[in-house]
Design a protein around this motif. Sequence first.
Motif, short mmCIF file in Angstrom:
data_model
loop_
_atom_site.label_atom_id
_atom_site.label_comp_id
_atom_site.label_asym_id
_atom_site.label_seq_id
_atom_site.Cartn_x
_atom_site.Cartn_y
_atom_site.Cartn_z
N ILE A 93 32.10 75.91 42.41
CA ILE A 93 32.85 76.09 41.17
C ILE A 93 34.15 76.84 41.45
CG2 ILE A 93 32.82 77.21 38.92
CD1 ILE A 93 31.13 74.68 39.09
N ARG A 94 34.08 77.86 42.30
CA ARG A 94 35.30 78.62 42.62
C ARG A 94 36.31 77.75 43.34
NH1 ARG A 94 33.99 83.92 45.76
NH2 ARG A 94 36.27 84.05 45.50
N LEU A 95 35.84 76.92 44.26
CA LEU A 95 36.77 76.03 44.96
C LEU A 95 37.44 75.05 44.00
CD1 LEU A 95 35.06 75.10 48.36
CD2 LEU A 95 37.25 76.27 48.01
N LEU A 96 36.66 74.46 43.11
CA LEU A 96 37.22 73.50 42.15
C LEU A 96 38.19 74.18 41.20
CD1 LEU A 96 34.02 71.39 41.35
CD2 LEU A 96 36.00 70.71 42.76
N ALA A 97 38.04 75.50 41.00
CA ALA A 97 38.97 76.24 40.14
C ALA A 97 40.25 76.62 40.87
CB ALA A 97 38.28 77.50 39.60
N GLY A 98 40.40 76.25 42.14
CA GLY A 98 41.62 76.51 42.88
C GLY A 98 41.60 77.78 43.72
N GLN A 99 40.44 78.45 43.82
CA GLN A 99 40.36 79.66 44.61
C GLN A 99 40.07 79.31 46.07
OE1 GLN A 99 37.78 82.66 43.00
NE2 GLN A 99 38.39 82.25 40.89
N VAL A 100 40.36 80.26 46.94
CA VAL A 100 40.12 80.11 48.36
C VAL A 100 38.89 80.93 48.73
CG1 VAL A 100 41.02 80.59 50.68
CG2 VAL A 100 42.52 79.66 48.93
N LEU A 101 37.99 80.34 49.53
CA LEU A 101 36.77 81.02 49.96
C LEU A 101 36.86 81.37 51.42
CD1 LEU A 101 33.95 78.88 48.28
CD2 LEU A 101 35.06 80.94 47.41
N VAL A 102 36.32 82.54 51.76
CA VAL A 102 36.21 82.98 53.15
C VAL A 102 34.76 83.31 53.41
CG1 VAL A 102 36.90 84.69 54.87
CG2 VAL A 102 38.57 83.87 53.20
N ARG A 103 34.18 82.64 54.39
CA ARG A 103 32.79 82.89 54.76
C ARG A 103 32.76 83.28 56.23
NH1 ARG A 103 32.49 83.19 50.21
NH2 ARG A 103 31.15 82.08 48.72
N GLN A 104 32.26 84.50 56.47
CA GLN A 104 32.23 85.00 57.84
C GLN A 104 31.21 84.19 58.65
OE1 GLN A 104 31.83 89.19 58.00
NE2 GLN A 104 32.26 89.35 60.18
N SER A 105 31.67 83.65 59.78
CA SER A 105 30.80 82.83 60.63
C SER A 105 30.42 83.54 61.92
CB SER A 105 31.51 81.52 60.97
OG SER A 105 32.74 81.76 61.62
N GLY A 106 30.94 84.72 62.16
CA GLY A 106 30.62 85.49 63.36
C GLY A 106 31.13 86.90 63.22
N ALA A 107 30.98 87.68 64.31
CA ALA A 107 31.42 89.07 64.25
C ALA A 107 32.92 89.17 64.02
CB ALA A 107 31.03 89.78 65.54
N HIS A 108 33.71 88.29 64.63
CA HIS A 108 35.16 88.32 64.47
C HIS A 108 35.69 86.92 64.13
CE1 HIS A 108 35.22 92.39 66.08
NE2 HIS A 108 34.44 91.97 67.08
N ALA A 109 34.91 86.15 63.43
CA ALA A 109 35.31 84.79 63.07
C ALA A 109 34.95 84.52 61.62
CB ALA A 109 34.64 83.76 63.97
N ALA A 110 35.74 83.65 61.00
CA ALA A 110 35.49 83.31 59.60
C ALA A 110 35.98 81.91 59.34
CB ALA A 110 36.18 84.30 58.67
N LYS A 111 35.33 81.24 58.39
CA LYS A 111 35.75 79.92 57.93
C LYS A 111 36.40 80.09 56.57
CE LYS A 111 32.66 76.73 60.34
NZ LYS A 111 31.67 75.64 60.19
N ILE A 112 37.56 79.41 56.42
CA ILE A 112 38.32 79.50 55.19
C ILE A 112 38.34 78.11 54.55
CG2 ILE A 112 40.53 80.14 54.16
CD1 ILE A 112 41.06 81.87 56.61
#
Length: 539
Positions: A93-112
């Motif tokens: 829902i947040r993505l469809l509303a135009g927001q950007v998501l950041v999900r941490q995939s590791g200690a020093h890595a993240a997916k945007i």
Amino acid sequence: MNSIFLRIYGGMLAALVLVALLGVAALHLVNQVRGDEYRERLAQGTFRLMADNLKPQNESARRSSLSQLQSLLGIPLQLQGLTEQPLDHAARIRLLAGQVLVRQSGAHAAKIYSLVSAAPELVLIGEVRQVSEQLARATVYLLSDELLRYPVAEQPLRLAELKRSKQFGFPLQLLAIGQTPLDEDQRRRVEEGDTVMTLGQDGDAVHIFAGLLQSPWVLEIGPLSLMNPAPPQLLVLIGLLGLSLIGLIVYLLVRQLERRLRGLEGAATRIAAGSLSARAPAGGADSVGRLATAFNNMAMQLQQLLTIQREMVRAVSHELRTPVARLRFGLEMLGDAQSAAARRKYQDGMDNDIQELDRLVDEMLTYARLEQGAPPLQFQLVDLDALLDQVLTEQALLRPGVRLECGTPPGATPALVEGELRYLHRALQNLVTNAMRHAEGRVRISYQLGPEYCRLEVEDDGPGVPEAEWERLFTPFLRLDDSRTRASGGHGLGLSIVRRIIHWHAGRALIATSDSLGGARFSLVWPLRQTLTGDAHQA
């Protein structure tokens, strides 16, 4: 009481551990949420700008632009369908509303994640290793590319419009080279189109300056504040909440404990003042609840003992009054007697009164000894046939008009049970004496031996006992007001002694109506084998 305080200390320790665990969990959760918000704020504008640049392009153009961005920025980029992503409903829902998501995939890595198009649902996914450096480079590149499309005079207005529409989470502005707080070397690098990073005056923020080629403007990004994972204000708040929680728990524990102990104290005070019916509020299986239950049992036992003592004193006083009065009268008459026959008559009467007093004292001592606890009992094998013969022989002369019958003829083998011979003899003797006192002409004694228990019964053909009085009949010094009156003799202790003796033999004394004779039937039931043999035991 030690157990009570141990429970208090245990509760306080548990509260401290609970507060510590809650504090750590709260800090971890808050830091995680703040970290996600911080990274999303940094990535918001940059990734929305990249997604907007990919929207109007066809498939081949998108791939070309995506490859160019990926090679220039060093960020792995992908275009995938939204339904293919491991995201929950709220994140979609947040993505469809135009927001950007950041999900941490590791200690020093993240997916945007950033939405490129809603139909079809296409998502731009970038994986970064160093969020600040790589995003800063991407932001400078994209903004420079966007601003250079406009005339120099319109570039500040375009930057303000991009900041507002793409919702950049940090300040953006265009400055003249002379307005920047840079030294000569840094200014030279900026004029050559390089990017320079500087620290703020407090050292807790970063400023990025990038020169725009073919433009007199310098793009300033920042200040970019560093995220504090554990702010002091939050620690103070958690500390206050923890202390408040501990104080509340301790207060509730102490208040409840104090209230229950005050109830126990009040009951003890009322009992000490003479109110023996006072009881402490009981309840609960903890130490205080068990203490209140034990206290109430003690108070009940004390009340019963004092009641028995008072009744015994009152009854003994009444029982002694009659023979003492007869003795006084006999002494007076003995002095006035004129003949030897008269003196002999009064002497015999006085001797009978003394014997009655002796029997009363003997019964009182026996009952008091049995009430205080089991006397030393030497269990042995007792022949019931021999015991019945002895008691019948002793009691046959008391009332010659009453016929004593043995309802159980002797068998081929002796009827042996374990018991204390002296006390069993006393119990049977009291029952037979009581039956002969109230019988009209017949008394029957019988017994039955089962696999584990022995049952001995004494029946008479007297008026019997009303069923409502069966239990009261074993009360010390109690004699009913019907046919079993004082005219029949006795002191009201015989049946009480019987019940106490059979109690110490792990048995019961019962009363009912005789089916065959119509009068009262007293029954003694006790185990054939006693658990303690040979040695004295106490209650």
